[in-house]
Design an enzyme around this catalytic site. Structure first.
Site, mmCIF file in Angstrom:
data_model
loop_
_atom_site.group_PDB
_atom_site.id
_atom_site.type_symbol
_atom_site.label_atom_id
_atom_site.label_comp_id
_atom_site.label_asym_id
_atom_site.label_seq_id
_atom_site.Cartn_x
_atom_site.Cartn_y
_atom_site.Cartn_z
ATOM 1 N N GLU A 199 0.733 -0.980 -0.029
ATOM 2 C CA GLU A 199 -0.121 0.281 0.491
ATOM 3 C C GLU A 199 1.156 0.899 -0.458
ATOM 4 O O GLU A 199 2.064 1.725 0.533
ATOM 5 C CB GLU A 199 -0.773 0.293 0.822
ATOM 6 N N ASN A 234 -9.573 5.614 2.428
ATOM 7 C CA ASN A 234 -8.456 4.940 1.610
ATOM 8 C C ASN A 234 -8.071 5.674 0.970
ATOM 9 O O ASN A 234 -7.535 7.102 1.787
ATOM 10 C CB ASN A 234 -8.845 3.552 0.422
ATOM 11 N N ASP A 274 -9.693 1.721 -4.273
ATOM 12 C CA ASP A 274 -8.920 1.999 -3.589
ATOM 13 C C ASP A 274 -8.260 3.738 -3.252
ATOM 14 O O ASP A 274 -8.305 3.961 -3.170
ATOM 15 C CB ASP A 274 -7.563 0.282 -3.477
#
Length: 281
Positions: A16, A144, A192
């Site tokens: 991420e 997110n 996302d």
């Protein structure tokens, strides 16, 4: 546009938060569930991995050197020599830090979520460099992607469960008039992480959608980058001229995660990014 390539072969459970650290000429990204902060220097090929004591949702460069990290129990600071301290310690059982972004004024906007992804269990909070916190959105599911338009007047935000990218009007330190900007249709995955480029276009990673989408400032879909992984998580521009699009990916939840799932991908010469602001502390 060229196709995505593997920049760093890795086996991240939940890669991420890619961020270009201009001062160091490197990309920073995390493996949330692996409790790791990765760095990658594309010019020299140098890589590093640092373990954190907790799940780490995001790591961003600090103006004075070191990193600010969004951990399970709050916001931490790593000095350039590796020394750690808490800036905000706010443990909540069943909750962890997730994606985060630094605003143009140098404040960190950090998201949280429950491990069970329960609706309303997450938040988005603004953390000033001195540690003052302001709740922006008090009740979200999976906080997110967050990013700002090139002139700083708009903020884009993703609560993945809504299947939307939203946009807000910035008034000083406040995000107002939240409204839908783009909606991801059923079957195309969940939005996302995101990045905003120099033209004000929004690039969003589609979890379970195997793609990155680019939306123009009026919300029109104008580009789709298909990927060799099912679960891209976020994207950021980096490299010379901020023209290469780096993409983090995940293996978690996949029955048979085949490579390059979990690796850091790159699309060379994808566009033109805008510089990231380091955290002001």
């Amino acid at each position: 546009m060229t196709r995505a390539e593997v920049a760093v072969r890795a086996y991240a459970e939940l890669g991420e938060g890619p961020t270009w650290d201009a001062a160091a000429g490197r990309l920073i990204w995390v493996d949330i569930l692996g409790s790791r902060v990765h760095t990658y220097d594309p010019a020299g090929g140098h890589r590093s991995v640092m373990a954190t004591a907790q799940h780490v949702g995001a790591a961003k460069p600090r103006a004075g050197g070191g990193l600010v990290v969004n951990l399970r129990d709050g916001i931490g600071l790593y000095d350039a020599d590796g020394a750690f301290s808490w800036l905000v310690h706010d443990p909540v059982p069943g909750r962890r830090g997730n994606d985060a972004a630094v605003a143009p004024d140098g404040a960190l906007w950090a998201g949280t979520m429950r491990y069970d992804e329960a609706d309303g269990g997450g938040t988005l909070t603004r953390i000033a460099p001195e540690g003052t916190t302001t709740t922006v959105f008090p009740s979200v599911a999976v906080s997110n992607g967050t990013g700002w338009s090139p002139d700083g007047t708009l903020m884009y935000y993703v609560d993945s469960a809504t299947r939307r990218v939203d946009v807000c009007r910035m008034e000083g330190r406040r995000a107002l008039d939240r409204r839908p900007f783009a909606t991801i249709e059923h079957g195309a995955g969940f939005p996302d992480g995101l990045a905003v480029d120099a033209e004000g276009c929004v690039w969003v990673a589609l979890w379970d959608g195997a793609a990155i989408r680019r939306y123009t400032p009026d919300g029109t879909l104008d580009r789709v980058v298909e990927l060799p992984v099912r679960r891209p998580t976020a994207c950021a521009f980096g490299g010379p001229g901020l023209r290469d699009l780096y993409i983090t990916t995940a293996r978690t939840g996949l029955t048979r995660p085949a490579p390059p799932a979990g690796s850091l991908l790159v699309v060379p010469d994808a566009g033109e990014g805008k510089p990231d602001t380091p955290f002001g502390a």
